[in-house]
Design a protein around this motif. Sequence first.
Motif, PDB file in Angstrom:
ATOM      1  N   ALA A  27      -3.103  10.524   2.245  1.00 39.60           N
ATOM      2  CA  ALA A  27      -1.568  10.094   2.039  1.00 39.60           C
ATOM      3  C   ALA A  27      -1.231   8.855   3.114  1.00 39.60           C
ATOM      4  O   ALA A  27      -1.925   8.920   4.364  1.00 39.60           O
ATOM      5  CB  ALA A  27      -0.738  11.312   2.268  1.00 39.60           C
ATOM      6  N   GLU A  47      -3.695   5.936   6.879  1.00 40.80           N
ATOM      7  CA  GLU A  47      -3.772   6.880   5.795  1.00 40.80           C
ATOM      8  C   GLU A  47      -4.145   8.326   6.765  1.00 40.80           C
ATOM      9  O   GLU A  47      -4.954   8.124   7.776  1.00 40.80           O
ATOM     10  CB  GLU A  47      -4.686   6.918   4.853  1.00 40.80           C
ATOM     11  CG  GLU A  47      -4.134   5.769   3.814  1.00 40.80           C
ATOM     12  CD  GLU A  47      -5.387   5.825   2.583  1.00 40.80           C
ATOM     13  OE1 GLU A  47      -6.287   6.441   2.614  1.00 40.80           O
ATOM     14  OE2 GLU A  47      -4.883   4.998   1.759  1.00 40.80           O
ATOM     15  N   HIS A  55       4.598   6.209   4.629  1.00 36.12           N
ATOM     16  CA  HIS A  55       5.651   6.194   3.753  1.00 36.12           C
ATOM     17  C   HIS A  55       5.943   7.636   3.207  1.00 36.12           C
ATOM     18  O   HIS A  55       6.812   7.853   2.599  1.00 36.12           O
ATOM     19  CB  HIS A  55       4.783   5.528   2.329  1.00 36.12           C
ATOM     20  CG  HIS A  55       4.909   4.231   2.509  1.00 36.12           C
ATOM     21  ND1 HIS A  55       3.608   3.315   2.720  1.00 36.12           N
ATOM     22  CD2 HIS A  55       5.796   3.004   2.257  1.00 36.12           C
ATOM     23  CE1 HIS A  55       3.682   2.026   2.932  1.00 36.12           C
ATOM     24  NE2 HIS A  55       5.114   1.839   2.480  1.00 36.12           N
ATOM     25  N   VAL A  56       4.949   8.645   3.795  1.00 32.88           N
ATOM     26  CA  VAL A  56       5.332  10.031   3.457  1.00 32.88           C
ATOM     27  C   VAL A  56       6.405  10.493   4.039  1.00 32.88           C
ATOM     28  O   VAL A  56       6.917   9.703   5.240  1.00 32.88           O
ATOM     29  CB  VAL A  56       3.951  10.845   3.593  1.00 32.88           C
ATOM     30  CG1 VAL A  56       2.830  10.630   2.518  1.00 32.88           C
ATOM     31  CG2 VAL A  56       3.522  10.988   5.090  1.00 32.88           C
ATOM     32  N   GLU A  57       6.985  11.533   3.678  1.00 34.60           N
ATOM     33  CA  GLU A  57       8.202  12.232   4.541  1.00 34.60           C
ATOM     34  C   GLU A  57       8.018  12.586   5.754  1.00 34.60           C
ATOM     35  O   GLU A  57       6.908  13.379   5.955  1.00 34.60           O
ATOM     36  CB  GLU A  57       8.782  13.348   3.517  1.00 34.60           C
ATOM     37  CG  GLU A  57      10.312  13.840   4.103  1.00 34.60           C
ATOM     38  CD  GLU A  57      10.710  14.968   3.229  1.00 34.60           C
ATOM     39  OE1 GLU A  57      11.743  15.320   3.655  1.00 34.60           O
ATOM     40  OE2 GLU A  57      10.093  15.201   2.298  1.00 34.60           O
TER      41      GLU A  57
END
Length: 203
Positions: free
Chosen positions: A144, A140, A148-150
């Motif tokens: 976030a 993280e 997995h985030v863009e």
Amino acid sequence: MLDAAMIQKCADPSLTPAIVEQFVQAAGSSDPLAVTVKTGERLILVPKAKTPDEAMGLIRQYVGRAVVRVGITQFPAGVGIKDVSEIKPDLVDACKNLRLGTKMFAKALRIVTKWYGNPTSKDVFPQIFKDAVYAWKTGEFEGASVFHVEDPGASVKMIVPPVVEEDPDTDNEPATSNPKDVEEGSDVGAAEMRIDLSRIGTK
């Protein structure tokens, strides 16, 4: 552990060899078959895998029930898959693990760099690198999931200073810097990329 030929062949090309080496030293393992299992902050002791099949057995046993890190980059097994059957032996192949791990770490580094405002100040790179390693270890950054985030992609170009200072006593501490304290500008990526990061603190 890593030689120049392996880095050239296997590592993500967006990272310099020096950054790849420091990343593996700070967050990885010398054993391609290394499997680390954690539940929360608790480390689960598992048998040391002696063969790729044994390592894959451990991975399949714990993925979905705990956080499983694998190989020389301690890649997070289970990321991007929906079923345990989708996990491939690539994770315990040194070259393929390095390719997967450095590609994902490069993404984390771009995310952190963007959060800092794409700074041009060379002095801030040690903090960016340290925060990216912390994000890799925890999964993280700023609340976030970096896995997995863009990916901000090509819009972010990482600056790399010619010399990096690092405080070994705070290597595993979370980010504390204020992005407003970082110099911002449009001339991003102007610094020479092929540099020696041997002075970065390691785990």
